[in-house]
Design an enzyme around this catalytic site. Structure first.
Site, PDB file in Angstrom:
ATOM      1  N   ASP A 149       5.642   5.228   3.661  1.00 48.23           N
ATOM      2  CA  ASP A 149       3.483   5.214   3.433  1.00 48.23           C
ATOM      3  C   ASP A 149       3.518   5.648   5.108  1.00 48.23           C
ATOM      4  O   ASP A 149       4.564   5.525   5.595  1.00 48.23           O
ATOM      5  CB  ASP A 149       3.821   3.589   3.169  1.00 48.23           C
TER       6      ASP A 149
HETATM    7  N1  URA Z   1       9.028   1.705  -0.702  1.00 45.41           N
HETATM    8  C1  URA Z   1       8.050   1.189   0.025  1.00 45.41           C
HETATM    9  O1  URA Z   1       6.699  -0.061  -0.340  1.00 45.41           O
HETATM   10  N2  URA Z   1       7.235   1.803   1.391  1.00 45.41           N
HETATM   11  C2  URA Z   1       7.993   3.271   1.515  1.00 45.41           C
HETATM   12  O2  URA Z   1       7.214   3.980   2.342  1.00 45.41           O
HETATM   13  C3  URA Z   1       9.400   3.361   0.598  1.00 45.41           C
HETATM   14  C4  URA Z   1       9.650   2.914  -0.464  1.00 45.41           C
END
Ligand code: URA
Length: 249
Positions: A115
């Site tokens: 993310d």
């Molecule tokens: N899980 C998440 O919620 N976000 C990420 O960036 C990676 C794994």
């Protein structure tokens, strides 16, 4: 001599644009290294499956593929192009310019996404098969995350995550995940799947909220802690060859 061992100059000439005579010159100029040790003879033997070979610090891989690890800072998205946000490829372009290195930015693929607000290990490669081997739903590849939560962590979460939990909008529970609680709000979580926002949704399903998320490892490839946020490096031959996945039964 094991079959996979070959002459250094033959390997470089096969997998790069350098001719044998150019390689001899590079050796003379002390610009070639094997596992960071400078080479003084073009005729030495190497094992390409194990040894990391560099010319001016750039790794020469079989077929000329590029494999990188990036310590992703917050604020960048894992995509090649985006109209609104800076991407990890934009970041690599800046960093490569600083290092005076040319990277194949148009053909690099991001291996599994983080993310925008998640930090840590992002792998990138030009090798689509290698990418697929890690990210295919049929592969079991452990991803390790350091997590900080808004609410205190209950010890009972460890069993809950091992058993699997039902995420919002899913019909199947998550695969067994390994949670290690380090403090009231700090934990390490290992998961083998890669569902959308998986870590945040797992904690949300327990009434908690992830406030910081950092990926420390993908399979056996650990983020190099000498990399500052935003920096990248080439993977070593051993990292590229690591058996990082199993195929699910
Ligand atoms: N899980 C998440 O919620 N976000 C990420 O960036 C990676 C794994």
């Amino acid at each position: 001599m094991p079959k996979e061992v070959m002459r250094l100059d033959k390997f470089i000439a096969t997998h790069s644009a350098y001719s044998r005579s150019a390689i001899a010159q590079l050796v003379k100029a002390k610009r070639i290294a094997v596992n960071t040790v400078t080479v003084n003879k073009a005729s030495i033997h190497i094992n390409p499956a194990i040894d990391t070979l560099t010319v001016d610090g750039r790794v020469i891989t079989a077929l000329g593929e590029v494999y990188l690890m990036l310590n992703k800072p917050e604020g960048y998205i894992c995509a090649n192009k985006d109209a609104e946000n800076p991407t990890v490829i934009d970041l690599l372009a800046q960093q490569a310019q600083l290092q005076q290195e040319e990277l194949p930015l148009n053909t690099l693929q991001v291996v599994g996404r983080l993310d925008k607000d998640t930090t840590g290990l992002v792998l990138l490669t030009t090798n689509g098969d290698w990418n697929h081997r890690i990210t295919a739903p049929s592969s079991i590849c452990t991803k390790t995350y350091h997590v900080e939560t808004a609410n205190p962590l209950e010890a009972s979460l460890v069993d809950l995550f091992t058993q699997g939990i039902l995420l919002k909008n899913e019909t199947k529970t998550t695969k067994p995940a390994h949670l290690k609680i380090h403090g009231p709000h700090q934990a390490t979580l290992e998961i083998t799947e890669g569902k959308y926002h998986q870590v945040k949704r797992m904690f949300a399903a327990t009434g908690n909220k992830v406030v910081k998320l950092h990926r420390a490892a993908v399979g056996n490839i650990c983020l190099d802690t000498s990399l500052q946020a935003g920096e990248y490096r080439h993977l070593t031959q051993a990292e590229i060859s690591l058996p990082i996945t199993q195929v699910s039964p």
